[in-house]
Design an enzyme around this catalytic site. Structure first.
Site, mmCIF file in Angstrom:
data_model
loop_
_atom_site.group_PDB
_atom_site.id
_atom_site.type_symbol
_atom_site.label_atom_id
_atom_site.label_comp_id
_atom_site.label_asym_id
_atom_site.label_seq_id
_atom_site.Cartn_x
_atom_site.Cartn_y
_atom_site.Cartn_z
ATOM 1 N N HIS A 1 66.105 31.325 22.629
ATOM 2 C CA HIS A 1 65.306 32.330 23.356
ATOM 3 C C HIS A 1 65.657 32.428 25.065
ATOM 4 O O HIS A 1 65.210 31.763 25.485
ATOM 5 C CB HIS A 1 63.773 31.856 23.450
ATOM 6 N N HIS B 1 67.184 35.397 27.745
ATOM 7 C CA HIS B 1 67.230 37.145 27.883
ATOM 8 C C HIS B 1 68.378 37.152 28.885
ATOM 9 O O HIS B 1 68.491 36.477 29.977
ATOM 10 C CB HIS B 1 66.020 37.643 28.605
ATOM 11 N N HIS C 1 58.570 38.612 20.207
ATOM 12 C CA HIS C 1 57.757 37.843 20.957
ATOM 13 C C HIS C 1 56.360 38.098 20.484
ATOM 14 O O HIS C 1 55.967 39.247 20.235
ATOM 15 C CB HIS C 1 58.058 38.378 22.312
ATOM 16 N N GLU D 1 52.376 34.871 23.637
ATOM 17 C CA GLU D 1 52.828 34.379 24.915
ATOM 18 C C GLU D 1 51.461 34.812 25.829
ATOM 19 O O GLU D 1 50.689 33.784 26.067
ATOM 20 C CB GLU D 1 53.802 34.986 25.408
ATOM 21 N N ASP E 1 64.351 31.113 28.295
ATOM 22 C CA ASP E 1 63.804 32.352 28.719
ATOM 23 C C ASP E 1 64.529 33.271 29.696
ATOM 24 O O ASP E 1 65.271 34.161 29.191
ATOM 25 C CB ASP E 1 62.251 32.419 28.965
ATOM 26 N N ASP E 2 64.304 33.155 30.816
ATOM 27 C CA ASP E 2 65.127 33.692 31.795
ATOM 28 C C ASP E 2 65.220 32.667 32.983
ATOM 29 O O ASP E 2 64.467 32.816 33.991
ATOM 30 C CB ASP E 2 64.028 34.759 32.538
HETATM 31 N N1 HPA Z 1 58.178 38.079 27.611
HETATM 32 C C1 HPA Z 1 58.361 39.179 27.400
HETATM 33 N N2 HPA Z 1 59.429 39.980 27.763
HETATM 34 C C2 HPA Z 1 60.385 39.434 28.221
HETATM 35 C C3 HPA Z 1 60.349 38.225 28.659
HETATM 36 C C4 HPA Z 1 59.165 37.449 28.168
HETATM 37 O O1 HPA Z 1 59.068 36.210 28.372
HETATM 38 N N3 HPA Z 1 61.420 37.776 29.477
HETATM 39 C C5 HPA Z 1 62.194 38.976 29.446
HETATM 40 N N4 HPA Z 1 61.590 39.785 28.817
HETATM 41 ZN ZN ZN Z 2 61.317 35.874 26.347
#
Ligand code: HPA
Ligand code: ZN
Length: 352
Positions: free
Chosen positions: A22, A24, A202, A205, A283-284
């Site tokens: 996971h 991006h 996703h 969350e 994630d990021d």
């Molecule tokens: N959630 C949804 N979209 C996203 C995320 C995330 O954590 N990171 C980058 N795009």
């Molecule tokens: Zn994500």
């Protein structure tokens, strides 16, 4: 595991072979690289310096993050930019003993600005091929649709990708979750699966557990990205355990986007102990304070994870991957070996 000393955890996390599922790619854009690309592409950023940009990484929720994330992604223009972005990430991952990565990319973020889909795809693909040849790290690409945009636009994005579908392993669904349920994308996911792609999404969350059910039942996803809100629905938790649906959990992201107040409040350990197929991911990472190993180490500290939990989490990353069964088996055995070797380095009298 008896006598776990906290100070050997970073060395253990480094020693374990890991997978990241996971991630991006746009979320690996470090401020230094963003400024370098802005300069070479003649793109203006509203921040005066790297420090000023970093200081803006203080988010209230998912949307406040996404606003900045899409803004900074505007520096990405050329095939070279996408190559350099992925190459920098893959170099870091190889150094962390990560052996396999599955990378989301958001074509709409770029095509909406006039960047050709082929520039994005070719740049990312070239970096993956180079990293595999030079460092032995394998990678797959997951084309992710922006759920706050229309289903028609998602379908057009999929159609634009059809000529080069061999480069893509799966489709995903990201961006602003609340008010954009999975069912909105039922037709585009059906088409993607008919074309032979795996589906992931996703869900859970910021959105409710019902979105996790919907992703499973209407999009037929093979894993759930995040999924942490499943805990609000005990029957859903039971289903995720019975079906061993992987959850790609992102602990530092969840704290930065205020899904949990602190890492100590995170439910990862409870989900793991409940028998769910939980994985750890970043994630990021450029925005959320750490790459994959930092997520492992900080989560271990906050939740007092056992060494055995860390081994399980590392193995779950391969189990939940899109790799073929034979490759998974090789990686899983290698994780066990890496842990055995680590124990020997920590205690030279231990018999190998
Ligand atoms: N959630 C949804 N979209 C996203 C995320 C995330 O954590 N990171 C980058 N795009
Ligand atoms: Zn994500």
């Amino acid at each position: 595991m008896a006598n776990t000393l906290p100070d050997r955890i970073p060395a253990l996390v480094q020693a374990l072979l890991k997978a990241e599922l996971h991630l991006h790619i746009e979320g690996t854009l470090e401020p230094e690289l963003a400024f370098a690309m802005a300069k070479r592409n003649g793109v203006a950023l509203r921040f005066d310096s790297v420090e000023a940009l970093r200081a803006a990484y203080d988010f209230d929720d998912l949307q406040s993050f996404l606003d900045l994330y899409y803004e900074i992604a505007s520096v990405l223009r050329t095939e070279r930019d996408f190559h350099d972005l992925a190459a920098a990430y893959l170099e870091r991952m190889a150094a962390e003993n990560v052996r396999h990565v599955e990378i989301f990319f958001d074509p709409q973020t770029h095509t909406a600005r006039g960047v050709a889909y082929e520039a994005v795809l070719d740049g990312l693909s070239a970096a993956l091929a180079e990293a595999e040849a030079a460092r032995g790290i394998t990678g797959r690409l997951i084309l992710s649709f922006l759920r706050d945009r229309s289903a028609e636009e998602a379908m057009a994005t999929l159609e634009a990708a059809l000529p080069r579908l061999d480069r893509i392993a799966a489709v995903g669904l990201d961006s602003a979750e609340r008010g954009n349920p999975p069912a909105k994308f039922e037709a585009v996911f059906a088409r993607a699966r008919a074309e032979g792609l795996v589906a992931v999404a996703h869900a859970g969350e910021e959105g409710p557990p019902a979105y996790i059910r919907e992703a499973l039942d209407r999009l037929h996803v093979a894993r759930i990205d995040h999924g942490v809100r499943c805990e609000e629905d005990p029957n859903l938790v039971a289903r995720l355990r019975i079906e061993q649906v992987p959850l790609t959990v992102c602990p530092l992201s969840n704290v930065r986007l205020r899904v949990f107040d602190s890492l100590a409040d995170h439910n990862l350990k409870r989900l793991l102990d409940a028998g769910l197929l939980v994985t750890i991911n970043s994630d990021d990472p450029a925005y959320f304070g750490g790459y994959l190993s930092t997520n492992y180490v900080e989560t271990q500290r906050a939740l007092a994870l056992e060494e055995a939990d860390l081994v399980t989490l590392a193995k779950n990353g391969f189990t939940a991957s899109l790799l073929p069964a034979e490759a998974k088996a090789v990686h899983l055995a290698a994780v066990d070996h890496a842990y055995e070797d680590f124990l020997v380095t920590q205690d030279p009298h231990r018999l190998p």
